[in-house]
Design a protein around this motif. Structure first.
Motif, mmCIF file in Angstrom:
data_model
loop_
_atom_site.group_PDB
_atom_site.id
_atom_site.type_symbol
_atom_site.label_atom_id
_atom_site.label_comp_id
_atom_site.label_asym_id
_atom_site.label_seq_id
_atom_site.Cartn_x
_atom_site.Cartn_y
_atom_site.Cartn_z
ATOM 1 N N GLY A 1 -8.925 6.968 60.816
ATOM 2 C CA GLY A 1 -9.168 6.009 61.882
ATOM 3 C C GLY A 1 -9.235 4.566 61.438
ATOM 4 O O GLY A 1 -9.502 3.682 62.252
ATOM 5 N N LEU A 2 -9.014 4.289 60.127
ATOM 6 C CA LEU A 2 -8.990 2.897 59.662
ATOM 7 C C LEU A 2 -7.569 2.385 59.826
ATOM 8 O O LEU A 2 -6.691 2.678 59.024
ATOM 9 C CB LEU A 2 -9.445 2.811 58.201
ATOM 10 C CG LEU A 2 -10.866 3.330 57.919
ATOM 11 C CD1 LEU A 2 -11.185 3.216 56.438
ATOM 12 C CD2 LEU A 2 -11.892 2.580 58.744
ATOM 13 N N ASN B 1 -5.843 9.728 52.189
ATOM 14 C CA ASN B 1 -5.662 11.145 51.851
ATOM 15 C C ASN B 1 -6.718 11.634 50.863
ATOM 16 O O ASN B 1 -7.157 12.779 50.935
ATOM 17 C CB ASN B 1 -4.263 11.372 51.269
ATOM 18 C CG ASN B 1 -3.184 11.315 52.338
ATOM 19 O OD1 ASN B 1 -3.448 11.591 53.505
ATOM 20 N ND2 ASN B 1 -1.980 10.934 51.961
ATOM 21 N N ILE B 2 -7.127 10.764 49.932
ATOM 22 C CA ILE B 2 -8.112 11.169 48.923
ATOM 23 C C ILE B 2 -9.522 11.208 49.512
ATOM 24 O O ILE B 2 -10.283 12.149 49.288
ATOM 25 C CB ILE B 2 -8.062 10.216 47.710
ATOM 26 C CG1 ILE B 2 -6.734 10.382 46.968
ATOM 27 C CG2 ILE B 2 -9.233 10.482 46.754
ATOM 28 C CD1 ILE B 2 -6.529 9.390 45.843
ATOM 29 N N THR B 3 -9.872 10.161 50.307
ATOM 30 C CA THR B 3 -11.251 10.027 50.802
ATOM 31 C C THR B 3 -11.464 10.683 52.163
ATOM 32 O O THR B 3 -12.611 10.894 52.574
ATOM 33 C CB THR B 3 -11.624 8.545 50.920
ATOM 34 O OG1 THR B 3 -10.755 7.911 51.874
ATOM 35 C CG2 THR B 3 -11.490 7.856 49.573
ATOM 36 N N ASN C 1 0.183 9.796 57.469
ATOM 37 C CA ASN C 1 -0.244 10.240 56.146
ATOM 38 C C ASN C 1 0.596 11.399 55.622
ATOM 39 O O ASN C 1 0.232 12.034 54.632
ATOM 40 C CB ASN C 1 -1.719 10.669 56.176
ATOM 41 C CG ASN C 1 -2.633 9.491 56.436
ATOM 42 O OD1 ASN C 1 -2.338 8.376 56.035
ATOM 43 N ND2 ASN C 1 -3.727 9.735 57.137
ATOM 44 N N GLY C 2 1.702 11.695 56.305
ATOM 45 C CA GLY C 2 2.548 12.814 55.896
ATOM 46 C C GLY C 2 3.334 12.508 54.627
ATOM 47 O O GLY C 2 3.626 11.359 54.309
ATOM 48 N N TRP C 3 3.713 13.582 53.902
ATOM 49 C CA TRP C 3 4.414 13.407 52.619
ATOM 50 C C TRP C 3 5.813 12.830 52.830
ATOM 51 O O TRP C 3 6.265 11.970 52.068
ATOM 52 C CB TRP C 3 4.490 14.740 51.888
ATOM 53 C CG TRP C 3 5.284 15.797 52.600
ATOM 54 C CD1 TRP C 3 4.811 16.704 53.505
ATOM 55 C CD2 TRP C 3 6.689 16.031 52.508
ATOM 56 N NE1 TRP C 3 5.843 17.493 53.977
ATOM 57 C CE2 TRP C 3 7.007 17.114 53.372
ATOM 58 C CE3 TRP C 3 7.715 15.444 51.767
ATOM 59 C CZ2 TRP C 3 8.290 17.594 53.521
ATOM 60 C CZ3 TRP C 3 9.019 15.938 51.918
ATOM 61 C CH2 TRP C 3 9.284 17.011 52.777
ATOM 62 N N LEU C 4 6.509 13.285 53.886
ATOM 63 C CA LEU C 4 7.868 12.791 54.132
ATOM 64 C C LEU C 4 7.830 11.314 54.536
ATOM 65 O O LEU C 4 8.672 10.520 54.098
ATOM 66 C CB LEU C 4 8.524 13.628 55.235
ATOM 67 C CG LEU C 4 10.017 13.362 55.496
ATOM 68 C CD1 LEU C 4 10.830 13.566 54.226
ATOM 69 C CD2 LEU C 4 10.538 14.254 56.611
ATOM 70 N N TYR C 5 6.849 10.949 55.365
ATOM 71 C CA TYR C 5 6.672 9.545 55.755
ATOM 72 C C TYR C 5 6.451 8.678 54.522
ATOM 73 O O TYR C 5 7.062 7.610 54.377
ATOM 74 C CB TYR C 5 5.476 9.440 56.706
ATOM 75 C CG TYR C 5 5.166 8.033 57.184
ATOM 76 C CD1 TYR C 5 5.680 7.562 58.385
ATOM 77 C CD2 TYR C 5 4.351 7.189 56.435
ATOM 78 C CE1 TYR C 5 5.401 6.272 58.831
ATOM 79 C CE2 TYR C 5 4.066 5.902 56.879
ATOM 80 C CZ TYR C 5 4.582 5.452 58.069
ATOM 81 O OH TYR C 5 4.305 4.182 58.499
#
Length: 434
Positions: free
Chosen positions: A398-399, A392-394, A312-316
């Motif tokens: 783990g999904l 990132n929003i919710t 969930n990283g920005w660079l990824y």
């Protein structure tokens, strides 16, 4: 499926493919020796909860990665090897000449790809072993001669699993239905679907138990299911979408008969490269996570850098978007040659209305291909990034099922069905002509 089952030859191919999938699932739970199962399970639960790319790798292998089983490395080394060989075929003249030698050249390139796969599997197996060893209690013996022997056995077992799964994929290509790599990826992802929807149900149950503190999950969990279905519909729609280039064939007289004079079109698929750009981009972005096996900083710049490469990283996210677009254009350039397409049209007395044959037609086709590829690449990137944005929003961690997984599942299903339809059509016409 029912019609294909009635044809003995296709039925044998379907059963053979199913047999390979069953063997793959058994291999995904056969444990590697000298590992503590309970310590390993606790370690991988932590990785899955953090929603790192390790959880994503685990999903692609159908849970084999978390068990450190025979097929823990999955098909990733073979995918990376294929990427390397395709790039080298363009860069190295000798390999380019091999690729143009027909079936013999392709067989030689396939052999080199296998060797590269085993080498990458060995490197990846060593990385995974050191990662397991860095977590106390996972590897039962780590010291002295016995520890070295245990390490060699574990690494060679991982490498042997990589070679076996590569062979199984090639067997599906030869004797089964569909693309071997895609079918094995499909089987691994589908095996994790119950875990994903179990996680969604846990969030929904949490909302029911504590509506005051976790009531938002009563809306977000069903929203995840709705989003999942919408994404499937969008993928199917875009998979069938095409840009039709009009083509007019001139009339010509052969003997006492007249041929041509008809208007038709040249179809260009919007998603012409299928799921491969997503698979390749995912495989490349999993590399930093394997660096973690050797170097896993807990503070400072190193930790910030590795966190940026988390799932969930920005660079990824940024690199994922760019790599999907890059590989989509790469596949377009490999599959389509506008100049060759224009020459084929001219040789068959075909023209694009309003354009002169030759270079003007080639430039027009290249322009169309570029636009269509951009639309298809943006669509792939958008679908692949939706789950990352949603998470990132919710903050629903783990999904393991992401947009990449859905694209692979739907894309492989559609491609396999089309291959079955084409084989049924071929047999139908053969019988008709006889």
């Amino acid at each position: 499926m029912k019609n294909a089952w009635r044809i003995p030859d296709l039925r044998r191919k379907m059963l053979y493919t199913l047999l390979i999938i069953v063997v793959f699932r058994f291999g995904s739970v056969i444990p590697v020796p000298f590992l503590d199962a309970s310590a390993l399970s606790a370690m991988m639960n932590t990785a899955s909860e953090s929603n790192s790319a390790l959880g994503y790798i685990n999903m692609l292998t159908g849970g084999a990665f978390s068990y450190a089983s025979l097929f823990a490395m999955g098909i990733t080394p073979y995918i990376n090897s294929s990427i390397i060989m395709q790039l080298l075929t363009i860069a190295i003249p000798a390999l380019e000449r091999l690729s143009k030698e027909g079936e013999t050249g392709r067989k030689k390139i396939a052999t080199i790809t296998r060797y590269v796969t085993v080498g990458l599997g060995l490197i990846q197996g060593i990385a995974y072993y050191f990662y397991l060893r860095s977590n106390a209690g996972v590897v039962k013996v780590t010291d002295g001669f016995a520890g070295a022997f245990v390490g060699i056995v574990i690494v060679l077992t991982f490498t042997a699993g990589t070679a076996l799964i590569m062979w199984m994929g090639e067997q599906i290509n030869d004797k089964g239905i569909g693309n071997g790599i895609s079918i094995i990826l499909f089987a691994g992802i589908v095996a994790r679907l119950p875990v994903t929807f179990g996680g969604v149900w846990q969030y929904f149950s949490l909302g029911l138990e504590s509506p005051s503190t976790s009531g938002q999950y009563l809306v977000l969990a069903p929203l995840f299911i709705v989003l999942f279905l919408v994404v499937i519909w969008v993928i199917v729609f875009m998979n069938e979408a095409e840009r039709r280039i009009p083509v007019q064939y001139a009339k010509k007289v052969v003997g006492r008969k007249m041929y041509g004079g008809q208007s038709t079109y040249m179809p260009v698929k919007v998603a012409m490269s299928g799921v491969m750009p997503v698979i390749f981009a995912s495989a490349i972005l999993s590399i930093p996570q394997f660096v973690k096996f050797f170097w896993n900083p807990t503070e400072g710049f190193g930790k910030a850098f590795m966190d940026a490469f988390s799932n969930n990283g920005w660079l990824y996210t940024v690199l994922y978007f760019l790599l999907i677009i890059m590989f989509a254009y790469f596949y377009m350039s490999v599959q389509y040659n506008p100049l060759e397409m224009a020459n084929n049209l001219r040789q068959n007395n075909g023209t694009v209305p309003g354009l002169r044959p030759g270079r003007p037609t080639a430039e027009f086709i290249a322009k169309i291909l570029s636009k269509v590829t951009l639309i298809g690449a943006l669509f792939l990137a958008f679908v692949a990034l939706i789950p990352i944005i949603f998470t990132n929003i919710t903050n629903m961690q783990g999904l393991s099922l992401g947009g990449t997984s859905v694209i692979i599942i739907v894309g492989v299903a559609l491609e396999t069905v089309k291959q079955m339809e084409s084989q049924m059509m071929m047999r139908h016409y053969k019988g008709f002509l006889d």
